[in-house]
Design a protein around this motif. Structure first.
Motif, short mmCIF file in Angstrom:
data_model
loop_
_atom_site.label_atom_id
_atom_site.label_comp_id
_atom_site.label_asym_id
_atom_site.label_seq_id
_atom_site.Cartn_x
_atom_site.Cartn_y
_atom_site.Cartn_z
N THR A 123 9.22 60.27 83.71
CA THR A 123 10.21 59.36 84.27
C THR A 123 9.55 58.20 84.97
O THR A 123 8.62 58.40 85.75
N GLN A 124 10.04 57.00 84.69
CA GLN A 124 9.54 55.80 85.35
C GLN A 124 10.65 55.16 86.19
O GLN A 124 11.83 55.24 85.85
N ALA A 125 10.24 54.51 87.26
CA ALA A 125 11.19 53.76 88.09
C ALA A 125 10.46 52.56 88.71
O ALA A 125 9.28 52.68 89.07
N PRO A 126 11.16 51.41 88.83
CA PRO A 126 12.51 51.17 88.33
C PRO A 126 12.51 50.91 86.81
O PRO A 126 11.46 50.82 86.21
N THR A 127 13.71 50.79 86.25
CA THR A 127 13.83 50.48 84.83
C THR A 127 13.51 49.01 84.58
O THR A 127 12.90 48.67 83.56
N SER A 128 13.94 48.16 85.49
CA SER A 128 13.61 46.75 85.40
C SER A 128 13.55 46.15 86.80
O SER A 128 14.13 46.70 87.74
N GLN A 129 12.82 45.05 86.91
CA GLN A 129 12.64 44.43 88.22
C GLN A 129 12.28 42.96 88.05
O GLN A 129 11.47 42.64 87.18
N ILE A 130 12.89 42.13 88.87
CA ILE A 130 12.47 40.74 88.97
C ILE A 130 11.76 40.59 90.30
O ILE A 130 12.31 40.95 91.35
N LEU A 131 10.54 40.06 90.25
CA LEU A 131 9.68 40.05 91.44
C LEU A 131 9.15 38.65 91.69
O LEU A 131 8.74 37.96 90.75
N ALA A 132 9.17 38.24 92.94
CA ALA A 132 8.60 36.94 93.29
C ALA A 132 7.08 37.01 93.26
O ALA A 132 6.48 38.00 93.69
N ALA A 133 6.47 35.96 92.77
CA ALA A 133 5.01 35.89 92.73
C ALA A 133 4.44 36.07 94.13
O ALA A 133 5.00 35.56 95.11
N GLY A 134 3.34 36.81 94.21
CA GLY A 134 2.71 37.06 95.49
C GLY A 134 3.16 38.34 96.17
O GLY A 134 2.50 38.82 97.10
N ARG A 135 4.26 38.91 95.71
CA ARG A 135 4.77 40.15 96.30
C ARG A 135 4.01 41.34 95.78
O ARG A 135 3.45 41.34 94.68
N ARG A 136 4.03 42.41 96.54
CA ARG A 136 3.42 43.68 96.18
C ARG A 136 4.49 44.57 95.55
O ARG A 136 5.65 44.57 95.99
N MET A 137 4.11 45.32 94.54
CA MET A 137 5.10 46.14 93.83
C MET A 137 4.43 47.42 93.35
O MET A 137 3.30 47.38 92.85
N THR A 138 5.12 48.54 93.49
CA THR A 138 4.62 49.80 92.95
C THR A 138 5.60 50.33 91.91
O THR A 138 6.79 50.49 92.18
#
Lengths: 113, 109
Positions: A5-20
């Motif tokens: 299982t993966q999460a999230p399914t989709s994401q819009i992220l601003a440049a420079g932000r951290r994301m896991t």
């Protein structure tokens, strides 16, 4: 239902932000992988882990980090997202090593703007 | 460098047979995989060849020639649900999987 299982399914992220991006499997597989898939290109390996507590770099590791604290979880972190990291990310696992069938998660579609 | 070549797109008719070719140039060889990927979904395993010859599994067969750096996936009695991308991947000497870009197969009635 056993699987990965993966999460999230989709994401819009601003440049420079951290994301896991999260990935969890319940098949007790030793090996886990993170791939990115871009149009017109084959799947490219970002990082892998052959067993809990160990990780390795794949073909395109720059800008990404992973950890494998236990057998089930293999999160992928983008420390500071850039637009070139816009892609579909797949997590996969296999029972032993790369010469065994890999099971894939449903993917995370990430857009960095 | 390492390279996997597959046709970008193929079209076939429902009920017919289609052969999807894959040629590879890699640093070493420890096996070749075929995966199926429907649009917007995850890849799923079809076959694994490590020795020369033909492996048959229902309507799908996979062939390998290590001396020629060549494999094909043969799909018989095509069904509309076989419309998908077919990915060829080779395990190199470091046990890293090198993936082709995939062949999009379009099935027409």
């Amino acid at each position: 239902i056993a699987g990965i299982t993966q999460a999230p399914t989709s994401q819009i992220l601003a440049a420079g932000r951290r994301m896991t991006l999260r990935c969890t499997q319940d098949m007790r597989h030793n090996a886990m992988y993170w791939y990115r898939q871009d149009l017109g290109l084959g799947l490219r390996l970002i990082h892998y882990s052959n067993t809990a507590g160990t990780t390795g770099k794949g073909e395109v590791p720059d800008g990404y980090s992973v950890s494998r604290a236990n057998t089930d979880d293999f999160p992928l972190t983008l420390a500071s997202a850039v637009p070139s990291q816009t892609s579909v990310y797949f997590c996969a696992s296999s029972e032993e090593g790369a010469n065994t069938e890999a099971f894939f998660g449903q993917g995370t579609r990430l857009t960095v703007v | 460098g390492q390279n996997i070549d597959q046709p970008t797109e193929m079209t076939a008719t429902e009920g017919a047979i289609v052969q999807i070719n894959c040629t590879y140039q890699t640093s070493g060889f420890n096996g070749l995989f075929w995966y199926q990927q429907h649009a917007g979904e995850a890849p799923t395993f079809l076959s694994y060849n490590v020795l020369d010859g033909l492996e048959e599994k229902g309507r799908f067969s996979s062939f390998l020639s290590r001396s020629k750096g060549y494999s094909y996936l043969l799909l018989k009695e095509l069904q509309m649900k076989d419309s998908a991308s077919y990915l060829c991947a080779v395990l190199d000497s470091n046990y890293q999987l090198i993936w082709g870009a995939g062949t999009k197969l379009i099935i027409k009635p």
